[in-house]
Design a protein around this motif. Structure first.
Motif, PDB file in Angstrom:
ATOM      1  N   ASP A  52     -23.908  28.210  11.737  1.00 55.70           N
ATOM      2  CA  ASP A  52     -23.322  27.860  10.380  1.00 55.70           C
ATOM      3  C   ASP A  52     -22.727  29.167   9.716  1.00 55.70           C
ATOM      4  N   VAL A  53     -23.531  30.304   9.648  1.00 54.46           N
ATOM      5  CA  VAL A  53     -23.083  31.493   8.892  1.00 54.46           C
ATOM      6  C   VAL A  53     -21.794  31.861   9.473  1.00 54.46           C
ATOM      7  N   LEU A  54     -21.687  31.774  10.910  1.00 54.44           N
ATOM      8  CA  LEU A  54     -20.545  32.325  11.782  1.00 54.44           C
ATOM      9  C   LEU A  54     -19.320  31.436  11.537  1.00 54.44           C
ATOM     10  N   LEU A  55     -19.481  30.150  11.659  1.00 58.96           N
ATOM     11  CA  LEU A  55     -18.515  29.172  11.299  1.00 58.96           C
ATOM     12  C   LEU A  55     -17.694  29.395   9.788  1.00 58.96           C
ATOM     13  N   LEU A  56     -18.740  29.356   8.927  1.00 59.72           N
ATOM     14  CA  LEU A  56     -18.371  29.586   7.726  1.00 59.72           C
ATOM     15  C   LEU A  56     -17.760  30.923   7.325  1.00 59.72           C
ATOM     16  N   THR A  57     -18.209  31.967   7.869  1.00 58.67           N
ATOM     17  CA  THR A  57     -17.246  33.385   7.806  1.00 58.67           C
ATOM     18  C   THR A  57     -15.899  33.231   8.387  1.00 58.67           C
ATOM     19  N   LEU A  58     -16.062  32.350   9.471  1.00 59.71           N
ATOM     20  CA  LEU A  58     -14.606  32.429  10.147  1.00 59.71           C
ATOM     21  C   LEU A  58     -13.647  31.586   9.350  1.00 59.71           C
ATOM     22  N   LEU A  59     -14.151  30.533   8.692  1.00 56.38           N
ATOM     23  CA  LEU A  59     -13.221  29.489   7.700  1.00 56.38           C
ATOM     24  C   LEU A  59     -12.889  30.180   6.485  1.00 56.38           C
ATOM     25  N   VAL A  60     -13.936  31.092   6.034  1.00 56.07           N
ATOM     26  CA  VAL A  60     -13.465  31.758   4.782  1.00 56.07           C
ATOM     27  C   VAL A  60     -12.512  32.861   5.157  1.00 56.07           C
ATOM     28  N   GLY A  65      -6.806  34.386   4.488  1.00 60.27           N
ATOM     29  CA  GLY A  65      -5.541  34.791   5.053  1.00 60.27           C
ATOM     30  C   GLY A  65      -4.475  34.123   4.830  1.00 60.27           C
ATOM     31  N   LEU A  66      -4.718  32.682   4.951  1.00 60.06           N
ATOM     32  CA  LEU A  66      -3.527  31.767   4.945  1.00 60.06           C
ATOM     33  C   LEU A  66      -3.077  31.661   3.288  1.00 60.06           C
ATOM     34  N   VAL A  67      -4.150  31.946   2.597  1.00 63.56           N
ATOM     35  CA  VAL A  67      -3.915  32.157   1.095  1.00 63.56           C
ATOM     36  C   VAL A  67      -2.839  33.275   0.772  1.00 63.56           C
ATOM     37  N   ILE A  68      -3.523  34.320   1.115  1.00 63.98           N
ATOM     38  CA  ILE A  68      -2.556  35.573   0.932  1.00 63.98           C
ATOM     39  C   ILE A  68      -1.152  35.694   1.393  1.00 63.98           C
ATOM     40  N   GLU A  69      -1.107  35.166   2.740  1.00 66.35           N
ATOM     41  CA  GLU A  69       0.159  35.000   3.340  1.00 66.35           C
ATOM     42  C   GLU A  69       1.195  34.089   2.386  1.00 66.35           C
ATOM     43  N   GLY A  70       0.454  33.041   1.872  1.00 65.80           N
ATOM     44  CA  GLY A  70       1.427  32.034   1.010  1.00 65.80           C
ATOM     45  C   GLY A  70       1.724  32.737  -0.105  1.00 65.80           C
ATOM     46  N   TRP A  71       0.627  33.465  -0.719  1.00 65.50           N
ATOM     47  CA  TRP A  71       1.054  34.051  -2.025  1.00 65.50           C
ATOM     48  C   TRP A  71       2.064  35.122  -2.056  1.00 65.50           C
ATOM     49  N   LYS A  72       2.141  36.000  -0.952  1.00 68.14           N
ATOM     50  CA  LYS A  72       3.006  36.787  -0.513  1.00 68.14           C
ATOM     51  C   LYS A  72       4.518  36.385  -0.502  1.00 68.14           C
ATOM     52  N   ALA A  73       4.279  35.067   0.280  1.00 66.73           N
ATOM     53  CA  ALA A  73       5.674  34.588   0.529  1.00 66.73           C
ATOM     54  C   ALA A  73       6.162  33.893  -0.921  1.00 66.73           C
ATOM     55  N   ARG A  74       5.554  33.677  -1.668  1.00 67.72           N
ATOM     56  CA  ARG A  74       6.240  33.036  -2.729  1.00 67.72           C
ATOM     57  C   ARG A  74       6.314  34.006  -3.707  1.00 67.72           C
ATOM     58  N   LYS A  75       5.926  35.429  -3.875  1.00 68.45           N
ATOM     59  CA  LYS A  75       6.029  36.268  -4.661  1.00 68.45           C
ATOM     60  C   LYS A  75       7.272  37.024  -4.059  1.00 68.45           C
TER      61      LYS A  75
END
Length: 104
Positions: A52-60, A65-75
């Motif tokens: 559970d911890v490994l999967l949660l770490t991978l998900l987060v 990373g997707l949120v940061i890429e989207g934020w950079k693309a928007r800016k």
């Protein structure tokens, strides 16, 4: 078919990066983490929480990373590799823009 953790990680990452399946994968991962039925049952003291911890770490990691890429693309942030070394400054600075034309 060769099974490896790297292939599972690559599959999971590519599935998360696909906008069509992203929310389904996030929802499925959260249900898996909360569910007592999984690969290593949670009632086993340490092993039950490791998957559970490994999967949660991978998900987060992937979602952040997707949120940061989207934020950079928007800016409008564009990564540029500018070099200040004298060796690179001696290269020609001429840039030629070419329009693509289909050849039949």
């Amino acid at each position: 078919m060769k099974f490896s953790l790297e292939s599972v990680y690559t599959w999971y990452r590519n599935l998360l990066r696909n906008p069509k399946y992203r929310w389904w994968v996030i929802l499925g991962t959260l249900v898996y983490i909360v569910s007592p039925i999984d690969i290593a049952p949670d009632f086993i003291p340490i092993v039950g929480e490791i998957d559970d911890v490994l999967l949660l770490t991978l998900l987060v990691t992937e979602v952040s990373g997707l949120v940061i890429e989207g934020w950079k693309a928007r800016k409008g942030y564009v990564e540029t590799n500018t070099s200040t070394t004298p060796e690179d400054s001696s290269a020609t600075g001429n840039t030629v823009d070419v329009d693509a034309v289909s050849v039949k």
